[in-house]
Design an enzyme around this catalytic site. Structure first.
Site, PDB file in Angstrom:
ATOM      1  N   CYS A 133      35.307  27.622  42.317  1.00 21.70           N
ATOM      2  CA  CYS A 133      36.535  27.000  42.805  1.00 21.70           C
ATOM      3  C   CYS A 133      36.876  27.363  44.250  1.00 21.70           C
ATOM      4  CB  CYS A 133      37.697  27.389  41.888  1.00 21.70           C
ATOM      5  SG  CYS A 133      37.356  27.052  40.149  1.00 21.70           S
ATOM      6  N   HIS A 164      46.192  29.259  45.630  1.00 19.17           N
ATOM      7  CA  HIS A 164      45.186  28.780  44.682  1.00 19.17           C
ATOM      8  C   HIS A 164      45.911  28.178  43.477  1.00 19.17           C
ATOM      9  CE1 HIS A 164      41.271  28.358  42.966  1.00 19.17           C
ATOM     10  NE2 HIS A 164      41.507  29.190  41.968  1.00 19.17           N
ATOM     11  N   GLU A 176      47.755  36.324  41.806  1.00 16.87           N
ATOM     12  CA  GLU A 176      47.895  35.824  43.172  1.00 16.87           C
ATOM     13  C   GLU A 176      49.250  36.203  43.747  1.00 16.87           C
ATOM     14  OE1 GLU A 176      46.935  31.875  45.888  1.00 16.87           O
ATOM     15  OE2 GLU A 176      47.125  31.640  43.714  1.00 16.87           O
ATOM     16  N   LYS A 231      47.834  21.806  43.394  1.00 16.47           N
ATOM     17  CA  LYS A 231      47.283  21.518  42.061  1.00 16.47           C
ATOM     18  C   LYS A 231      48.349  21.054  41.075  1.00 16.47           C
ATOM     19  CE  LYS A 231      43.444  24.821  42.483  1.00 16.47           C
ATOM     20  NZ  LYS A 231      43.747  25.360  43.843  1.00 16.47           N
ATOM     21  N   HIS A 244      43.252  20.809  39.152  1.00 12.57           N
ATOM     22  CA  HIS A 244      42.324  21.722  39.803  1.00 12.57           C
ATOM     23  C   HIS A 244      41.016  20.983  40.042  1.00 12.57           C
ATOM     24  CE1 HIS A 244      40.162  25.031  41.165  1.00 12.57           C
ATOM     25  NE2 HIS A 244      40.322  25.903  40.185  1.00 12.57           N
ATOM     26  N   PHE A 280      35.500  31.726  40.087  1.00 17.18           N
ATOM     27  CA  PHE A 280      34.795  32.505  39.080  1.00 17.18           C
ATOM     28  C   PHE A 280      33.697  33.324  39.754  1.00 17.18           C
ATOM     29  CE2 PHE A 280      35.539  29.648  35.069  1.00 17.18           C
ATOM     30  CZ  PHE A 280      36.858  30.051  35.049  1.00 17.18           C
TER      31      PHE A 280
END
Length: 411
Positions: free
Chosen positions: A163, A302, A313, A334, A339, A397
């Protein structure tokens, strides 16, 4: 180091297939999430996604090219076409082509062609696997096809960091121009993973929201968040060395002034709970730009709407900014487009540049109330505010963290 500016933007998204349409939809809090139309979701736990609508690849390429590109590549070429046109870079000399590169990432490549080829192999044997199976599948083909379609002969790379792919791809393009490897880079991210294996895979990780109401499905930073919603699309910037841009009279939308890239070195899917890795990425970007936390007005987070990401975050922002964290506007694009995996950083970079251009910070759609520890300003409504510098965060990830710092261009 040479200075790097943004001279073009291109967008294919669930809320509009041009940068203007995308940005206007963000300002209007338009949510591009709905029931999945690509396949029957009756047996799936997650049934919503943010699909791109009304995209016609034949507007930017011929039918033969369409057949030789999977959807993630088509989105990338479509976004690059808009970005290059906006930058005024559609008629390049041979020398200019050799100094113009591409850095466009994708997290997955084409899951669809893998599904099709695997089915054919099982049903009809290995001799029936499509001839172009491999070049249609692999993620570098987005950058490759952009280079081929537009005749760009400079450095051509892609970064695959799940991502964070789009943000890392822009960051590495920025570095390439800084050190003189290129004068212009077409940079960003693309993804098209709304397909049975994509949805099933993220369902297996319990990462996707099971919500049936599109307006309450993607809720970054909200106490009712229940996972992310799969999105798709492409976001592309034209990055250019400053003197090169000035010499040809290009319009400059913003400057890229900092880039931080770190690793959590912790877990394959979960961020480190303290947010330490993401905090270091933000600090590195600010240090490179020679800006203090108090000089940043906005963070495009994010913000995936998963429980751990949004909490960690928030901790990362507090660790990087200290008391200045409470003066920030923080939002998550998002909340409206889901996403978009490898495309997320590209689309969110476009949102950052438009924020600087218009001094408007879009809302985090659907946000109502956060849990106790998450006490920052997550921008429930759009706000007019002068933005001279902002950050864009992406976390992937594998523990990949990437932050870009954009600022208003000044001589």
């Amino acid at each position: 180091m040479r200075r790097v500016v943004v001279t073009g933007m291109g967008t294919i998204s669930p809320i509009g297939n041009s940068t203007d349409a995308f940005w206007n939809s963000l300002k209007e809090k338009k949510v591009g999430i709905g029931p999945i139309t690509r396949f029957d979701t009756e047996s799936y736990k997650a049934t919503l996604a943010a699909e791109v609508k009304d995209f016609d690849p034949l507007t930017v390429m011929d039918a033969k090219e369409v057949r030789r590109m999977e959807l993630f590549c088509q989105y990338a070429v479509g976004a690059a076409a808009e970005a290059l046109a906006q930058a005024g870079l559609t008629d390049l000399t041979e020398e200019e082509r050799c100094r113009t590169g591409v850095s466009v990432g994708s997290g997955t490549g084409s899951l669809q062609i893998f599904e099709q080829a695997h089915t054919k192999m099982l049903e009809k044997g290995p001799g029936r696997v499509p001839t172009l199976f491999v070049p249609l599948l692999i993620s570098n083909m987005a950058a490759g096809n952009i280079g081929i379609h537009f005749g760009l002969k400079g450095k051509n790379i892609n970064v695959v960091t799940a991502c964070a792919s789009g943000t890392h791809s822009i960051g590495e393009a920025y570095r390439s121009i800084q050190v003189g490897d290129a004068d212009v880079m077409v940079a960003g991210g693309t993804e098209a993973a709304i397909c049975p294996s994509g949805i099933a895979g993220f369902c297996a990780l319990t990462a996707l929201s099971k919500e049936s109401d599109p307006l309450r499905a993607s809720l970054p930073f909200d106490k009712d968040r229940s996972g992310f919603v799969m999105g798709e699309g492409a976001g592309v910037l034209v990055l250019e060395e400053l003197t090169h841009a000035l010499n040809r009279g290009a319009k400059i939308y913003a400057e890229v002034a900092g880039y931080g890239a770190t690793s959590d070195a912790y877990h394959i899917t979960s961020p480190v709970e303290t947010g330490e890795g993401a905090a270091r990425a933000m600090k590195l970007a600010m240090e490179e730009a020679h800006l203090a936390p108090e000089e940043i007005q906005y963070i495009n987070a994010h913000g995936t709407a998963t429980h751990l990401n949004d909490l960690c975050e928030t901790r990362a922002i507090k660790a990087a900014f200290g008391d200045a964290a409470y003066q920030l506007n923080i939002n998550s694009t998002k909340s409206m487009i889901g996403h978009c995996l490898g495309a997320a950083g590209g689309l969110e970079a476009v949102a950052c540049v438009k924020t600087i251009e218009e001094n408007y910070i879009h809302a985090t759609a659907g946000f109502r109330e956060a849990e106790e520890e998450m006490d920052l300003n997550y921008t429930p409504e759009g706000v007019e505010r002068e933005v001279t510098a902002c950050l864009s965060n992406s976390l992937g990830f594998g523990g990949h963290n990437a932050t870009l710092l954009f600022k208003k261009y000044a001589d």
